[in-house]
Design a protein around this motif. Structure first.
Motif, short mmCIF file in Angstrom:
data_model
loop_
_atom_site.label_atom_id
_atom_site.label_comp_id
_atom_site.label_asym_id
_atom_site.label_seq_id
_atom_site.Cartn_x
_atom_site.Cartn_y
_atom_site.Cartn_z
N SER A 120 0.81 -1.23 -0.03
CA SER A 120 0.22 0.37 0.21
C SER A 120 1.20 1.65 -0.22
O SER A 120 0.22 2.12 -0.40
CB SER A 120 -0.92 -0.17 1.09
OG SER A 120 -1.42 -1.37 0.97
N LYS A 124 1.01 4.09 -3.80
CA LYS A 124 0.19 4.90 -3.06
C LYS A 124 -0.62 5.38 -3.91
O LYS A 124 -0.09 5.55 -4.72
CB LYS A 124 1.23 6.02 -2.12
CG LYS A 124 0.11 6.69 -1.65
CD LYS A 124 1.24 8.47 -0.43
CE LYS A 124 0.56 9.42 -0.52
NZ LYS A 124 0.79 10.68 -0.06
N ASN A 125 -1.74 5.10 -3.72
CA ASN A 125 -3.01 5.62 -4.35
C ASN A 125 -3.19 4.71 -5.21
O ASN A 125 -3.74 5.40 -6.08
CB ASN A 125 -2.92 7.28 -4.37
CG ASN A 125 -2.45 7.87 -3.36
OD1 ASN A 125 -3.60 8.35 -2.26
ND2 ASN A 125 -2.21 9.03 -3.31
N SER A 126 -3.25 4.15 -5.22
CA SER A 126 -3.08 2.90 -6.66
C SER A 126 -3.81 1.72 -6.07
O SER A 126 -5.27 2.21 -4.93
CB SER A 126 -1.80 1.97 -6.86
OG SER A 126 -1.71 1.07 -6.10
N ILE A 127 -4.60 1.48 -7.14
CA ILE A 127 -5.75 0.39 -6.67
C ILE A 127 -5.46 -1.30 -5.54
O ILE A 127 -6.37 -0.94 -4.49
CB ILE A 127 -5.72 -0.58 -7.81
CG1 ILE A 127 -7.40 -0.93 -7.75
CG2 ILE A 127 -4.75 -1.06 -8.55
CD1 ILE A 127 -8.05 -1.80 -8.81
N ASP A 129 -3.61 0.04 -3.05
CA ASP A 129 -3.39 0.96 -1.89
C ASP A 129 -4.77 1.35 -1.36
O ASP A 129 -5.29 1.12 -0.24
CB ASP A 129 -2.79 2.18 -1.61
CG ASP A 129 -2.83 3.19 -0.82
OD1 ASP A 129 -2.52 2.26 -0.05
OD2 ASP A 129 -2.58 3.94 -0.44
N ASN A 130 -5.66 0.91 -2.13
CA ASN A 130 -6.68 1.27 -2.12
C ASN A 130 -7.43 -0.24 -1.21
O ASN A 130 -9.03 -0.63 -0.20
CB ASN A 130 -8.10 1.87 -3.21
CG ASN A 130 -7.50 3.39 -3.66
OD1 ASN A 130 -7.42 3.92 -2.47
ND2 ASN A 130 -7.80 3.64 -4.57
N ALA A 131 -7.42 -1.28 -1.84
CA ALA A 131 -7.82 -2.68 -1.70
C ALA A 131 -7.50 -3.03 -0.18
O ALA A 131 -7.97 -3.43 0.31
CB ALA A 131 -7.83 -3.25 -2.56
N MET A 133 -6.17 -0.52 2.01
CA MET A 133 -6.93 -0.57 3.66
C MET A 133 -8.92 -0.44 3.34
O MET A 133 -8.90 -0.27 4.64
CB MET A 133 -6.88 1.36 2.81
CG MET A 133 -5.53 2.36 2.59
SD MET A 133 -5.00 2.34 4.41
CE MET A 133 -3.93 0.55 4.07
N LEU A 134 -8.68 -1.09 2.31
CA LEU A 134 -10.75 -1.26 2.38
C LEU A 134 -10.37 -3.17 4.09
O LEU A 134 -11.27 -2.65 3.97
CB LEU A 134 -10.93 -2.02 1.59
CG LEU A 134 -12.33 -2.83 1.31
CD1 LEU A 134 -13.17 -1.50 2.21
CD2 LEU A 134 -13.24 -2.71 -0.23
N ARG A 218 -2.25 -0.68 9.12
CA ARG A 218 -2.16 0.18 8.70
C ARG A 218 -0.77 1.30 9.09
O ARG A 218 -0.33 2.43 9.33
CB ARG A 218 -3.55 1.01 9.88
CG ARG A 218 -5.02 1.05 8.58
CD ARG A 218 -5.99 0.92 9.89
NE ARG A 218 -6.56 2.26 10.22
CZ ARG A 218 -7.52 2.64 10.08
NH1 ARG A 218 -8.43 1.69 10.60
NH2 ARG A 218 -7.41 3.63 10.87
N ARG A 221 2.10 1.05 6.74
CA ARG A 221 1.30 1.52 5.59
C ARG A 221 2.01 3.35 6.40
O ARG A 221 2.86 3.61 5.54
CB ARG A 221 0.20 1.93 5.26
CG ARG A 221 0.08 2.62 3.58
CD ARG A 221 -1.36 2.67 3.72
NE ARG A 221 -1.50 4.14 2.43
CZ ARG A 221 -2.11 4.97 2.57
NH1 ARG A 221 -1.89 6.24 3.54
NH2 ARG A 221 -2.41 5.96 1.57
#
Length: 338
Positions: A120, A124-127, A129-131, A133-134, A218, A221
């Motif tokens: 992540s 950073k800020n890629s798919i 990273d989003n996955a 954090m989800l 978290r 990251r």
């Protein structure tokens, strides 16, 4: 370092005394009288008084506490009101199951938490990273008991892949050497027992690890993002060092300090917080047993378990502090630090 460790060990004394006082008073103030629970509602007054006298419950509270501490210092935590078995024996017959579950859970949480956190941060800020954090959000938000039930429904009830309760098939149970079935299976050279133990561990360890994995993800990251912005990372890249080596050798190692702290705290929490997991999966550990003892007002067992968990939690924190020195040579445990 040695002086620091000795001072921390000495600090265990007031911590454990404080914990023992709190649990002792809570059990005496908020728990019902154990005598009618042990003897039954139809016990005579004479029988009740005789039982209370035999178990020291008619003594003043301060005297009961003094006797408890005096026994604890000699390794005697009392005797269970119900099984008439020494509390130490009761605890250590069940504690290996909890430790085994917690260790497997923290290993899973650490491996996947660090892996997802690093990916992540690097992406950073890629798919990715989003996955990541989800997944962390789901792990933090979903109650352990609810996740455990979902895992049982899917992997045990629907797919029939994994068992939903217990530690091992009773027919495959290895000879009790250490109390840890993974180790006992290896000692016996019984691969069938080892495989079955791992199958029984998958669901409860996954449910227990999910929250810790989210916290570690978290933290990893956040730590990696901060580390990747440092000048020495840019210098390493300018020297032509491969990106993988920069991340592994320079960024991850320097970002591990706060991550180790979280892992240490989570391990202590898992040992003391496996109650719901053990209840959902009928895991024969100390958590579910302690809950049953609380409901039955089995004072000696509850006091002994809480004291032991507090001791382990503090020792884990001490171990984390010692690991700091190996991860970061800049940390020195001087007299000033105390």
């Amino acid at each position: 370092m040695l002086k620091y460790i000795l001072k921390r060990i000495l600090m265990l004394i007031p911590v454990l005394i404080g914990v023992s006082i709190i649990v002792f008073l809570i059990m005496r103030v908020f728990s019902p009288d154990p005598s009618p629970i042990v003897l039954g509602q139809h016990a005579t007054q004479q029988a009740t008084e005789a039982w209370r006298q035999a178990n020291g419950l008619n003594d003043p509270v301060y005297m009961q506490y003094f006797n408890f501490i005096k026994g604890a210092l000699t390794g005697d935590l009392g005797t269970s009101y119900y099984t008439k078995t020494p509390v130490v024996k009761e605890i250590f017959s069940r504690f290996p199951a909890t430790i085994e579950l917690a260790l497997v859970a923290i290993v899973l949480a650490s491996i996947f938490g660090i892996l997802i956190g690093v990916i992540s941060a690097v992406k950073k800020n890629s798919i990715f990273d989003n996955a990541g954090m989800l997944i962390a959000l789901i792990g933090v938000s979903m109650p352990i008991f609810w996740l455990g039930i979902l895992l049982i429904i899917l992997f045990s009830g629907t797919l029939h892949w994994l068992p939903s309760n217990g530690r091992i098939d009773p027919l495959l149970q290895p000879m009790n050497v250490t109390g840890f079935y993974l180790i006992d299976s290896l000692i016996a050279g019984d691969m069938y027992a080892l495989k079955d133990t791992l199958r029984h561990l998958v669901l409860p360890a996954t449910a227990l690890a999910m929250y810790s994995m989210a916290i570690i993800t978290r933290m990893t990251r956040s730590s990696m993002l901060e580390t990747l912005q440092q000048d020495y990372i840019r210098t390493a890249r300018a020297k032509g060092i491969s990106e993988g080596k920069v991340i592994r050798k320079h960024a991850l190692r320097n970002g591990l300090i706060p991550i180790v702290t979280v892992i240490g705290l989570q391990l202590g929490s898992l040992l003391g917080g496996a109650v719901l997991t053990e209840t959902v999966f009928s895991w024969p550990g100390i958590g579910a047993y302690t809950v049953a003892c609380i409901l039955k007002s089995d004072f000696p067992v509850v006091q002994g378990v809480v004291l032991l968990i507090a001791f382990i939690f503090v020792m884990v924190n001490l171990l984390v502090d010692v690991i700091y020195a190996f991860l970061d040579p800049r940390i020195k445990y001087s007299k000033a630090k105390g």
